[in-house]
Design an enzyme around this catalytic site. Structure first.
Site, PDB file in Angstrom:
ATOM      1  N   ASN A 171      87.993  13.950   4.877  1.00 32.79           N
ATOM      2  CA  ASN A 171      87.488  15.297   4.573  1.00 32.79           C
ATOM      3  C   ASN A 171      86.393  15.289   3.515  1.00 32.79           C
ATOM      4  OD1 ASN A 171      87.479  18.179   4.534  1.00 32.79           O
ATOM      5  ND2 ASN A 171      88.764  18.111   2.705  1.00 32.79           N
ATOM      6  N   GLN A 225      74.520  17.815  31.290  1.00 31.38           N
ATOM      7  CA  GLN A 225      75.726  17.301  30.619  1.00 31.38           C
ATOM      8  C   GLN A 225      75.898  15.808  30.858  1.00 31.38           C
ATOM      9  OE1 GLN A 225      79.724  19.261  30.645  1.00 31.38           O
ATOM     10  NE2 GLN A 225      78.654  20.877  31.752  1.00 31.38           N
ATOM     11  N   ASP A 245      86.517  19.399  28.218  1.00 33.85           N
ATOM     12  CA  ASP A 245      85.168  19.355  28.787  1.00 33.85           C
ATOM     13  C   ASP A 245      84.245  20.076  27.815  1.00 33.85           C
ATOM     14  OD1 ASP A 245      82.832  19.280  30.188  1.00 33.85           O
ATOM     15  OD2 ASP A 245      83.508  20.585  31.828  1.00 33.85           O
ATOM     16  N   GLU A 270      75.752  13.752  27.457  1.00 42.17           N
ATOM     17  CA  GLU A 270      77.097  13.414  26.988  1.00 42.17           C
ATOM     18  C   GLU A 270      77.337  11.910  26.984  1.00 42.17           C
ATOM     19  OE1 GLU A 270      79.912  15.771  29.191  1.00 42.17           O
ATOM     20  OE2 GLU A 270      79.355  17.597  28.109  1.00 42.17           O
ATOM     21  N   HIS A 282      88.786  22.026   6.513  1.00 42.59           N
ATOM     22  CA  HIS A 282      88.154  23.061   7.338  1.00 42.59           C
ATOM     23  C   HIS A 282      87.664  22.491   8.667  1.00 42.59           C
ATOM     24  CE1 HIS A 282      87.978  25.407   3.635  1.00 42.59           C
ATOM     25  NE2 HIS A 282      87.572  26.451   4.329  1.00 42.59           N
ATOM     26  N   ASP A 308      81.068  11.963  25.813  1.00 41.69           N
ATOM     27  CA  ASP A 308      82.016  11.433  26.802  1.00 41.69           C
ATOM     28  C   ASP A 308      83.219  10.775  26.129  1.00 41.69           C
ATOM     29  OD1 ASP A 308      80.633  12.264  29.044  1.00 41.69           O
ATOM     30  OD2 ASP A 308      79.555  10.372  29.309  1.00 41.69           O
TER      31      ASP A 308
HETATM   32 MN    MN Z   1      81.208  18.228  29.224  1.00 39.39          MN
HETATM   33 MN    MN Z   2      86.403  20.051   4.486  1.00 36.78          MN
END
Ligand code: MN
Ligand code: MN
Length: 435
Positions: free
Chosen positions: A311, A425, A415, A429, A280, A406
């Site tokens: 997972n 940001q 982005d 980031e 998922h 980043d």
């Molecule tokens: Mn960004």
């Molecule tokens: Mn999963």
């Protein structure tokens, strides 16, 4: 920019009601300014005629205003459409539209009906279909939402496409404002126009016409689907305690009927004997309030081939940890996707396997928060986890895979948090979470 590319598209209902003009939603600059519930007029027969309603004049052709106990309606009335009937605005919305949502249900004990939303920019002289057709199968009302995102004057028509005798109820046609003025808070971006789930921005452009970045706006999450890789490019969703409950995991993995045939998609057969989990993006347990919401996470457009070690290991542990943050009214915005090599390995019929999977979790204090509430001190968790056999040891801690946003942007070319103030940001980031 992005908004121009979003000119039209069928999307499914947003998770957050857009009928409330107050408080929190004002910060999203998206609210309903026209809603037609068919309560004010009377039209007892199917013949084509105009009827004055609260929002203006509508023409109902092979359609009437139903008031019986077999009509599925909010309030006392709903439109009822048969054959190839139409329900049509006879006036323009001068400021354009952000989204159009329509409540729909099968009338009485009739069978399924197929319909679509059409738009006209020339006062009804010509019409074009918005997004995909909708097949209504339920006798309980559901809401379909379509993205318009266009400031030009427009009117809408709901058209029954199957031509058959099964009758369809239509109610509460709601049109939100379109605001391209940067009302979303920090970055002046477009994510909030698309969905609450993308209130911090779309990680990369997606449109309802691009087979390599096909935009799917669902009640529970937003997907950019890549028909060449048969994988989502990215999935974004919000998470707070309102999405949480205790319904059973539905496990009804299936192809997504919202993708048109022109966009190739993975099937369950592709995963059989592949050695990979159907992993998922938006987790099942993030959507366990209702069976419908949970089932939606099993659409294969929300699924990526993941190694079991990834997972069921640190990936799942970060999912669980994220849910543990929700107490006290917290609000998370999450986005995930894969990192793909130039010639990624494939399973089944051309389903690419990413070499790693990434996730970003933004932690905010208030369920009403959006891009404008993301600041220098906002906690942001970012991870990149290997998706190759043998690269994740048993019991690995998700914290061992933390990176900066980043780093994810460098690996994907996206982005992230694009609608957050650029100065914020730049700061958040570059950080690596160490809580
Ligand atoms: Mn960004
Ligand atoms: Mn999963």
């Amino acid at each position: 920019m992005l908004l121009a590319a979003l000119a039209a598209g069928c999307v499914e209902p947003p998770a957050t009601s857009s009928t409330d003009r107050g408080g929190s939603l004002a910060t999203l600059a998206t609210f309903t300014t026209l809603s037609e519930g068919f309560e004010a007029g009377s039209k007892p027969s199917y013949g084509a005629a105009s009827v004055a309603l609260a929002s203006g004049s509508w023409r109902l052709d092979d359609a009437l205003i139903g008031t019986t106990s077999s009509d599925v309606k909010s309030g006392a009335r709903a439109a009822r459409v048969r054959n190839a009937g139409k329900v049509t605005m006879e006036f323009d919305r001068g400021d354009g539209a952000g989204t159009v949502s329509v409540r729909h249900a099968v009338y009485g004990s009739d069978s399924a009906a197929t319909w679509a939303l059409f738009r006209s920019a020339d006062e009804g002289a010509s019409w074009s279909q918005v997004g995909s057709a909708v097949t209504t199968t339920s006798h309980t009302a559901a809401t379909a939402t379509f993205t318009i995102a266009d400031p030009a004057p427009v009117r809408f028509e709901i058209r029954k496409l199957d031509g058959g005798a099964d009758r369809l109820n239509i109610d509460d046609v709601a049109i939100t404002d379109f605001d391209d003025g940067g009302g979303g808070g920090g970055g002046g971006g477009s994510g909030a126009e698309v969905s609450r789930h993308t209130a911090l921005g779309l990680p990369a452009p997606a449109t309802p016409t691009d087979a390599a970045a096909y935009l799917l706006v669902k009640p529970g999450f937003v997907v950019s689907y890549n028909g060449a890789r048969k994988n989502p490019n990215w999935v974004a969703w919000e998470l707070n305690s309102s999405y949480r409950g205790s319904v059973q995991r539905q496990s009804d993995f299936r192809v997504d009927p919202a993708l048109p045939g022109s966009v190739p998609q993975a099937t369950n057969a592709d995963f059989e004997q592949s050695g990979y989990d159907r992993g998922h993006n938006c987790p099942s347990a993030d959507r366990n309030r209702t069976t419908v919401a949970n089932s939606e996470t099993f659409l294969l457009t929300n699924i990526t081939p993941q190694t079991a070690a990834n997972n069921r290991g640190p990936w799942e542990r970060l999912e669980s940890y994220s849910r543990s943050l929700l107490s006290g009214g917290r609000q998370l915005f999450l986005a995930t996707g894969g990192v793909y090599g130039a010639s990624p390995p494939e399973i089944g019929d051309g389903v690419a396997v990413p070499e790693a999977t990434w996730k970003v979790v933004v932690v905010l204090d208030d369920t009403a928060a959006g891009a404008g509430e993301v600041g220098d001190a906002t906690r942001v968790i970012a991870v990149i986890m290997p998706n190759t056999d043998g690269d994740i040891p048993d019991g690995a801690d998700w914290r061992d895979y933390r990176v900066s946003v980043d780093d994810i942007e460098a690996a994907t070319g996206y982005d992230l948090l694009a609608d957050v103030d650029p100065g914020v940001q730049a700061l958040i980031e570059a950080n690596v979470d160490d809580n």
